[in-house]
Design an enzyme around this catalytic site. Structure first.
Site, short mmCIF file in Angstrom:
data_model
loop_
_atom_site.label_atom_id
_atom_site.label_comp_id
_atom_site.label_asym_id
_atom_site.label_seq_id
_atom_site.Cartn_x
_atom_site.Cartn_y
_atom_site.Cartn_z
CG ASP A 267 -2.07 0.93 1.12
OD1 ASP A 267 -2.28 1.51 0.04
OD2 ASP A 267 -2.78 1.12 2.14
CG ASN B 17 -7.60 -2.53 -5.88
OD1 ASN B 17 -6.67 -3.33 -5.72
ND2 ASN B 17 -7.84 -1.57 -4.98
C1 FPP Z 1 -1.77 0.26 -3.33
O1 FPP Z 1 -1.34 1.58 -3.47
C2 FPP Z 1 -1.33 -0.60 -4.38
C3 FPP Z 1 -2.16 -1.23 -5.27
C4 FPP Z 1 -3.60 -1.06 -5.31
C5 FPP Z 1 -1.68 -2.15 -6.28
C6 FPP Z 1 -0.40 -2.88 -6.02
C7 FPP Z 1 0.33 -2.81 -7.28
C8 FPP Z 1 1.66 -2.72 -7.39
C9 FPP Z 1 2.59 -2.79 -6.25
C10 FPP Z 1 2.22 -2.49 -8.74
C11 FPP Z 1 2.75 -3.63 -9.49
C12 FPP Z 1 2.39 -4.97 -9.05
C13 FPP Z 1 2.92 -6.10 -9.54
C14 FPP Z 1 2.55 -7.38 -8.95
C15 FPP Z 1 3.87 -6.11 -10.65
P1 FPP Z 1 -2.46 2.69 -3.54
O2 FPP Z 1 -2.67 3.02 -4.97
O3 FPP Z 1 -3.69 2.25 -2.82
O4 FPP Z 1 -1.74 3.85 -2.78
P2 FPP Z 1 -2.45 4.99 -1.93
O5 FPP Z 1 -3.21 4.33 -0.82
O6 FPP Z 1 -1.29 5.79 -1.43
O7 FPP Z 1 -3.33 5.76 -2.87
#
Ligand code: FPP
Length: 239
Positions: free
Chosen positions: A16, A64
């Site tokens: 996250d 998501n």
């Molecule tokens: C949360 O950050 C992350 C995600 C929803 C997706 C996870 C994806 C990755 C780490 C990218 C690539 C993945 C792979 C497996 C290659 P957020 O967008 O919720 O962050 P925030 O809470 O700060 O908005």
């Protein structure tokens, strides 16, 4: 990574903070997700080196889809590219990649990237990386319930024979072991519908570090904390 003690066998990570990391760098959210992908690479390497047997990563939850279509598209493309670009490296490192989640809603090209990566890495025996895509713990519980109901309807299972072992055996990934250590980055303290069944006795570890900054130092700290936990599983401490 200090290798003095046996690491947790199954490490699950809620990655996250990509969006906030991008915001801090005054860049679009996609920039944070791309940096998040680099962190995934780092952590897979570090976990394999440390002797972790199973690493599950929450890449895209069933919730998501509620994000703006543009961001969903970026995430899906990033995951697909990562699968295509990392599979060979995983094979060379004896890592098996498996995807957990409802694939029916994924694009044909992502499904084929998943199939290719799973086939290429199928004989990996050093560590399993389980990528949760279009996954949620409640989806997995519902899927398990559907399979149990079907088995009862087919006459292959008696309703009163449904116990923890039978339930576990009907999960979408029946051999997914209990989580030993759950890590969540970015300061949030929620399970966000990740492995609900498998988290029953997991140790939880949270850090304020945003996912793109996550690396060996955080993994080391998480493992050190894990080794200080007294895991009783409802029983009493060992004398
Ligand atoms: C949360 O950050 C992350 C995600 C929803 C997706 C996870 C994806 C990755 C780490 C990218 C690539 C993945 C792979 C497996 C290659 P957020 O967008 O919720 O962050 P925030 O809470 O700060 O908005």
């Amino acid at each position: 990574m200090s290798a003095a003690r046996t690491p947790p066998a199954h490490v699950a990570i809620i990655m996250d903070g990509n969006g906030r990391w991008a915001q801090q760098h005054l860049r679009p959210r996609a920039f944070g997700h791309k940096a998040g992908r680099v962190a995934v690479d780092r952590v897979v390497t570090a976990c394999a080196k440390a002797g972790v047997k199973m690493l599950s990563l929450y890449a895209f939850s069933t919730e998501n889809w509620r994000r703006p279509p543009h961001e969903v598209k970026i995430l899906m493309e990033l995951i697909e590219t990562a699968l295509r670009e990392e599979a060979e490296k995983m094979r060379k490192n004896d890592i098996r990649l498996r995807v957990l989640g409802d694939r029916t809603a994924l694009s044909a090209s992502l499904r084929s990237a998943i199939d290719d990566a799973e086939a290429l890495t199928a004989s990996g025996s050093r560590m399993d990386v389980v990528l949760a895509i279009n996954y949620s713990g409640q989806w997995a519980l519902c899927e398990t319930a559907r399979r149990l109901a079907q088995a009862v309807a087919d006459g292959t299972l008696q309703a009163d024979a449904i116990d923890e072992a039978a339930f576990s055996a009907h999960r979408p990934m029946p051999d997914l072991p209990p989580v030993d250590l759950l890590i969540r980055s970015s300061g949030e303290m929620r399970l966000s519908n990740f492995h609900l069944w498998e988290l029953a006795y997991a140790e939880l570890w949270f850090t304020d570090v945003l996912w793109p900054d996550f690396g060996e130092a955080q993994l080391d700290a998480a493992f050190a904390a894990y080794h200080h936990r007294d895991r009783r599983f409802g029983a009493l401490s060992q004398p």
